[in-house]
Enzyme design. Structure first.
Site, PDB file in Angstrom:
ATOM      1  N   SER A   1       0.860  -1.193   0.000  1.00 41.37           N
ATOM      2  CA  SER A   1       0.000   0.000   0.000  1.00 41.37           C
ATOM      3  C   SER A   1       0.890   1.235   0.000  1.00 41.37           C
ATOM      4  O   SER A   1       2.022   1.205   0.503  1.00 41.37           O
ATOM      5  CB  SER A   1      -0.867   0.026   1.258  1.00 41.37           C
ATOM      6  OG  SER A   1      -1.488   1.291   1.406  1.00 41.37           O
TER       7      SER A   1
ATOM      8  N   TYR B   1      -1.746  -1.069  10.280  1.00 42.75           N
ATOM      9  CA  TYR B   1      -1.754  -1.296   8.821  1.00 42.75           C
ATOM     10  C   TYR B   1      -0.487  -0.717   8.198  1.00 42.75           C
ATOM     11  O   TYR B   1       0.230  -1.397   7.463  1.00 42.75           O
ATOM     12  CB  TYR B   1      -2.998  -0.631   8.225  1.00 42.75           C
ATOM     13  CG  TYR B   1      -3.161  -0.806   6.730  1.00 42.75           C
ATOM     14  CD1 TYR B   1      -3.649  -1.991   6.203  1.00 42.75           C
ATOM     15  CD2 TYR B   1      -2.853   0.236   5.849  1.00 42.75           C
ATOM     16  CE1 TYR B   1      -3.823  -2.138   4.828  1.00 42.75           C
ATOM     17  CE2 TYR B   1      -3.020   0.091   4.479  1.00 42.75           C
ATOM     18  CZ  TYR B   1      -3.508  -1.101   3.973  1.00 42.75           C
ATOM     19  OH  TYR B   1      -3.672  -1.251   2.611  1.00 42.75           O
TER      20      TYR B   1
ATOM     21  N   LYS C   1       2.391  -3.158   6.512  1.00 41.85           N
ATOM     22  CA  LYS C   1       2.579  -3.039   5.061  1.00 41.85           C
ATOM     23  C   LYS C   1       4.018  -2.597   4.748  1.00 41.85           C
ATOM     24  O   LYS C   1       4.607  -3.033   3.753  1.00 41.85           O
ATOM     25  CB  LYS C   1       1.557  -2.076   4.460  1.00 41.85           C
ATOM     26  CG  LYS C   1       0.123  -2.617   4.426  1.00 41.85           C
ATOM     27  CD  LYS C   1      -0.042  -3.756   3.423  1.00 41.85           C
ATOM     28  CE  LYS C   1      -1.501  -4.123   3.211  1.00 41.85           C
ATOM     29  NZ  LYS C   1      -1.712  -5.117   2.143  1.00 41.85           N
TER      30      LYS C   1
HETATM   31  P1  NDP Z   1     -11.235  -6.194  -0.198  1.00 38.73           P
HETATM   32  O1  NDP Z   1     -11.651  -6.033   1.222  1.00 38.73           O
HETATM   33  O2  NDP Z   1     -12.141  -5.742  -1.277  1.00 38.73           O
HETATM   34  O3  NDP Z   1     -10.836  -7.716  -0.468  1.00 38.73           O
HETATM   35  C1  NDP Z   1      -9.985  -8.399   0.407  1.00 38.73           C
HETATM   36  C2  NDP Z   1      -9.822  -9.824  -0.084  1.00 38.73           C
HETATM   37  O4  NDP Z   1      -8.957 -10.513   0.815  1.00 38.73           O
HETATM   38  C3  NDP Z   1     -11.118 -10.596  -0.091  1.00 38.73           C
HETATM   39  O5  NDP Z   1     -11.084 -11.562  -1.112  1.00 38.73           O
HETATM   40  C4  NDP Z   1     -11.124 -11.277   1.279  1.00 38.73           C
HETATM   41  O6  NDP Z   1     -11.977 -12.408   1.248  1.00 38.73           O
HETATM   42  C5  NDP Z   1      -9.642 -11.629   1.395  1.00 38.73           C
HETATM   43  N1  NDP Z   1      -9.155 -11.777   2.753  1.00 38.73           N
HETATM   44  C6  NDP Z   1      -9.194 -10.877   3.766  1.00 38.73           C
HETATM   45  N2  NDP Z   1      -8.661 -11.399   4.874  1.00 38.73           N
HETATM   46  C7  NDP Z   1      -8.258 -12.671   4.563  1.00 38.73           C
HETATM   47  C8  NDP Z   1      -7.659 -13.712   5.288  1.00 38.73           C
HETATM   48  N3  NDP Z   1      -7.354 -13.593   6.585  1.00 38.73           N
HETATM   49  N4  NDP Z   1      -7.400 -14.875   4.648  1.00 38.73           N
HETATM   50  C9  NDP Z   1      -7.715 -15.031   3.333  1.00 38.73           C
HETATM   51  N5  NDP Z   1      -8.291 -14.069   2.602  1.00 38.73           N
HETATM   52  C10 NDP Z   1      -8.561 -12.899   3.206  1.00 38.73           C
HETATM   53  O7  NDP Z   1      -9.809  -5.446  -0.307  1.00 38.73           O
HETATM   54  P2  NDP Z   1      -9.155  -4.624  -1.505  1.00 38.73           P
HETATM   55  O8  NDP Z   1      -9.380  -5.297  -2.788  1.00 38.73           O
HETATM   56  O9  NDP Z   1      -9.506  -3.202  -1.311  1.00 38.73           O
HETATM   57  O10 NDP Z   1      -7.614  -4.743  -1.072  1.00 38.73           O
HETATM   58  C11 NDP Z   1      -6.810  -5.837  -1.454  1.00 38.73           C
HETATM   59  C12 NDP Z   1      -5.396  -5.548  -0.973  1.00 38.73           C
HETATM   60  O11 NDP Z   1      -4.971  -4.301  -1.504  1.00 38.73           O
HETATM   61  C13 NDP Z   1      -5.265  -5.451   0.548  1.00 38.73           C
HETATM   62  O12 NDP Z   1      -4.078  -6.052   0.959  1.00 38.73           O
HETATM   63  C14 NDP Z   1      -5.230  -3.937   0.779  1.00 38.73           C
HETATM   64  O13 NDP Z   1      -4.512  -3.626   1.948  1.00 38.73           O
HETATM   65  C15 NDP Z   1      -4.506  -3.468  -0.474  1.00 38.73           C
HETATM   66  N6  NDP Z   1      -4.767  -2.074  -0.807  1.00 38.73           N
HETATM   67  C16 NDP Z   1      -6.023  -1.642  -1.133  1.00 38.73           C
HETATM   68  C17 NDP Z   1      -6.255  -0.325  -1.474  1.00 38.73           C
HETATM   69  C18 NDP Z   1      -7.605   0.188  -1.859  1.00 38.73           C
HETATM   70  O14 NDP Z   1      -7.766   1.409  -2.022  1.00 38.73           O
HETATM   71  N7  NDP Z   1      -8.598  -0.644  -2.061  1.00 38.73           N
HETATM   72  C19 NDP Z   1      -5.144   0.650  -1.466  1.00 38.73           C
HETATM   73  C20 NDP Z   1      -3.868   0.087  -1.097  1.00 38.73           C
HETATM   74  C21 NDP Z   1      -3.708  -1.223  -0.790  1.00 38.73           C
HETATM   75  P3  NDP Z   1     -12.625 -13.056   2.593  1.00 38.73           P
HETATM   76  O15 NDP Z   1     -13.190 -11.906   3.383  1.00 38.73           O
HETATM   77  O16 NDP Z   1     -13.644 -14.010   2.076  1.00 38.73           O
HETATM   78  O17 NDP Z   1     -11.494 -13.736   3.277  1.00 38.73           O
END
Ligand code: NDP
Length: 264
Positions: free
Chosen positions: A144, A157, A161
């Site tokens: 991130s 976080y 990260k």
């Molecule tokens: P979402 O919340 O939309 O999706 C997160 C995904 O990760 C889901 O598929 C969720 O599925 C899965 N997940 C969460 N926790 C676990 C776990 N413990 N084990 C397995 N799977 C897990 O997140 P984003 O798409 O927004 O973000 C994805 C990544 O990008 C993250 O690491 C985030 O920190 C990073 N990011 C996002 C930004 C943004 O603006 N969106 C900006 C910068 C970084 P389930 O809940 O079913 O497990």
């Protein structure tokens, strides 16, 4: 451009929604077979089946919590059983936090360490032997912009990260001799369903709509003045996975519309 990824196999954590799902779709479009990992089995299986039908690739949905070592073993075993290993690993699963140092217990720090750092360490340890046998591959860790430019409300976080970025650099140095390229992507504002949900909650009962809130946030924070779509970001993941990025090793790439306020 032919991305030269046809019939490769990718493991994508958090591949059921948001950025991970967009990366899964973009890789599938290039003919990559997928192992999708997330906790909520139903949503994951549904998206896996849809991608298989839409793009004609094989998909395997593995319900697992990547913060748990035992579940990582399951991901590695299922990947090996179904595909004999993988060529690409996308460590994307993660989530924001909300705390102060004074109110966050050790358990919370530990959970985010397991989720953001140890998941990537353990998946590398489990999947790299197979990648070596296949002649190499690519690992992309999704960190991130907060790894470099912290947001005030989520020190856990930001810290975990940042650790993922350093972990990626160290892993890259260790694995390049095996023709495995490790890199990290630092996204800025990416408009996922989660952001929309948060905006709806924050604007409930106010004069503003969720869309207005998000629009203003992007204008306030980023020179480009808007969020990226997950698809815009996913294209960069595909490039970095591909042999076209053959000299990209151990770097952190910002995809942030200019939000990072220093020269990195
Ligand atoms: P979402 O919340 O939309 O999706 C997160 C995904 O990760 C889901 O598929 C969720 O599925 C899965 N997940 C969460 N926790 C676990 C776990 N413990 N084990 C397995 N799977 C897990 O997140 P984003 O798409 O927004 O973000 C994805 C990544 O990008 C993250 O690491 C985030 O920190 C990073 N990011 C996002 C930004 C943004 O603006 N969106 C900006 C910068 C970084 P389930 O809940 O079913 O497990």
């Amino acid at each position: 451009m032919d991305m030269q990824l046809k019939d490769k196999v990718a493991v994508i954590t958090g591949g059921s929604v948001g950025i991970g799902l967009a990366v899964a779709q973009a890789l599938a479009r290039e003919g990559v077979h997928l192992v999708l990992v997330a906790r909520q089995e139903e949503r994951l299986a549904e998206q896996g089946s849809k991608i298989a039908a839409d793009y004609g690739v094989k998909t395997l949905a593995v319900a697992a919590d990547v913060s748990k070592a035992g579940d990582i073993e399951k991901v590695v075993a299922e990947t090996t059983r179904a595909f004999g290993g993988c060529d690409l690993l996308i460590n994307n699963a993660g989530t924001g936090s909300n705390e102060t140092f004074m109110n966050a217990p050790d358990e919370k720090w530990q959970y985010y360490w397991e989720l953001h750092v140890m998941a990537a360490v353990r998946l590398a340890r489990g999947l790299v032997p197979g990648m070596r046998q296949r002649g190499g591959g690519s690992i992309i860790n999704n960190a991130s912009i907060c790894a470099k430019q912290p947001l005030s409300y989520e020190p856990i976080y930001n810290t975990t990260k940042a650790a993922l970025v350093m972990m990626s650099k160290c892993l890259a140095n260790e694995l390049i001799k095996d023709n495995i390229r490790v890199n990290v992507i630092n996204p800025g504002l990416i408009l996922t369903p989660d952001w929309k949900k948060t905006a709806a909650q924050l604007t409930a009962g106010t004069d503003h709509t969720a869309d207005q809130y998000l629009d203003q946030l992007a204008k306030d924070l980023t020179p480009i003045g808007r969020f990226a779509t997950p698809e815009e970001l996913a294209d960069f993941f595909v490039f970095l996975c591909s042999p076209h990025a053959s000299y990209c090793v151990g770097s952190a790439y910002y995809v942030d519309g200019g939000w990072l306020n220093v020269v990195a």
